[in-house]
Design an enzyme around this catalytic site. Sequence first.
Site, PDB file in Angstrom:
ATOM      1  N   TYR A  25      -8.713  -4.645   7.293  1.00 54.64           N
ATOM      2  CA  TYR A  25      -7.415  -4.504   8.090  1.00 54.64           C
ATOM      3  C   TYR A  25      -7.370  -4.772   9.507  1.00 54.64           C
ATOM      4  O   TYR A  25      -6.345  -4.538  10.179  1.00 54.64           O
ATOM      5  CB  TYR A  25      -7.217  -2.838   7.918  1.00 54.64           C
ATOM      6  N   HIS A 102       1.939  -5.395   3.003  1.00 51.68           N
ATOM      7  CA  HIS A 102       0.636  -5.080   2.792  1.00 51.68           C
ATOM      8  C   HIS A 102      -0.159  -5.949   3.936  1.00 51.68           C
ATOM      9  O   HIS A 102      -0.153  -6.909   3.867  1.00 51.68           O
ATOM     10  CB  HIS A 102      -0.063  -5.294   1.534  1.00 51.68           C
TER      11      HIS A 102
HETATM   12  O1  CA2 Z   1      -3.299  -3.805   2.583  1.00 51.98           O
HETATM   13  C1  CA2 Z   1      -2.569  -2.963   2.879  1.00 51.98           C
HETATM   14  O2  CA2 Z   1      -1.669  -2.641   3.702  1.00 51.98           O
HETATM   15  C2  CA2 Z   1      -2.793  -1.671   1.745  1.00 51.98           C
HETATM   16  O3  CA2 Z   1      -1.439  -1.138   1.543  1.00 51.98           O
HETATM   17  C3  CA2 Z   1      -3.649  -0.681   2.544  1.00 51.98           C
HETATM   18  C4  CA2 Z   1      -4.083   0.616   1.427  1.00 51.98           C
HETATM   19  C5  CA2 Z   1      -4.705  -0.070   0.375  1.00 51.98           C
HETATM   20  O4  CA2 Z   1      -4.569   1.338  -0.575  1.00 51.98           O
HETATM   21  C6  CA2 Z   1      -3.870  -0.926  -0.400  1.00 51.98           C
HETATM   22  O5  CA2 Z   1      -4.270  -1.176  -1.691  1.00 51.98           O
HETATM   23  C7  CA2 Z   1      -3.379  -2.200   0.469  1.00 51.98           C
HETATM   24  C8  CA2 Z   1      -4.895   1.510   2.289  1.00 51.98           C
HETATM   25  C9  CA2 Z   1      -4.965   1.727   3.747  1.00 51.98           C
HETATM   26  C10 CA2 Z   1      -6.342   2.465   4.187  1.00 51.98           C
HETATM   27  O6  CA2 Z   1      -6.413   1.845   5.478  1.00 51.98           O
HETATM   28  C11 CA2 Z   1      -7.780   2.174   6.295  1.00 51.98           C
HETATM   29  C12 CA2 Z   1      -7.677   1.979   7.552  1.00 51.98           C
HETATM   30  C13 CA2 Z   1      -8.987   2.044   8.118  1.00 51.98           C
HETATM   31  C14 CA2 Z   1     -10.075   2.975   7.529  1.00 51.98           C
HETATM   32  C15 CA2 Z   1      -9.854   3.188   6.239  1.00 51.98           C
HETATM   33  C16 CA2 Z   1      -8.545   2.947   5.500  1.00 51.98           C
END
Ligand code: CA2
Length: 146
Positions: A25, A102
């Site tokens: 991310y 995303h």
């Molecule tokens: O890629 C993306 O933007 C997602 O929407 C992010 C979601 C995930 O469930 C989708 O499949 C794809 C999750 C976001 C979680 O973000 C975190 C960031 C830092 C630490 C833990 C989770």
Amino acid sequence: MDVATVLVLNGPNLNLLGEREPAIYGHDTLADLEEVCRAAAAAHGLVADCRQSNHEGTLIDWVQEGRHVIAGIVLNAGGYTHTSVALRDAVSACTVPVVEVHLSDIHAREPFRHHSYLADVVTHQVIGRGVPGYAAAIDWLAARRA
Ligand code: CA2
């Protein structure tokens, strides 16, 4: 909210951005991401109204709130992308354009992330382009208005 508003909605766990999983991310925090959105919107004379919630019903309420009149909605529904018929139904009720965003390339990750309940009801998608993808989504909404 009015015709110059872009509603930027981030779903569950996106408040944790920058804390963990930087390889997936990136290092930017949610505050950084929201600043990028405000700057991208301002460049087009728009105002980004940025919100984040971990709750499905809250996201649905916000989509409903923005469903008419505004410039558009940028929606990263997080994990609800892959589970929520209810959020999909709210997006279907929008007369304004909705861009699904995303950070990561959901199609290159685990199979359970490959399906989006939103994909065929949104107006446009920006996938796997990190934080700059939000600016691209706002640019796309602005170009569509022009
Ligand atoms: O890629 C993306 O933007 C997602 O929407 C992010 C979601 C995930 O469930 C989708 O499949 C794809 C999750 C976001 C979680 O973000 C975190 C960031 C830092 C630490 C833990 C989770």
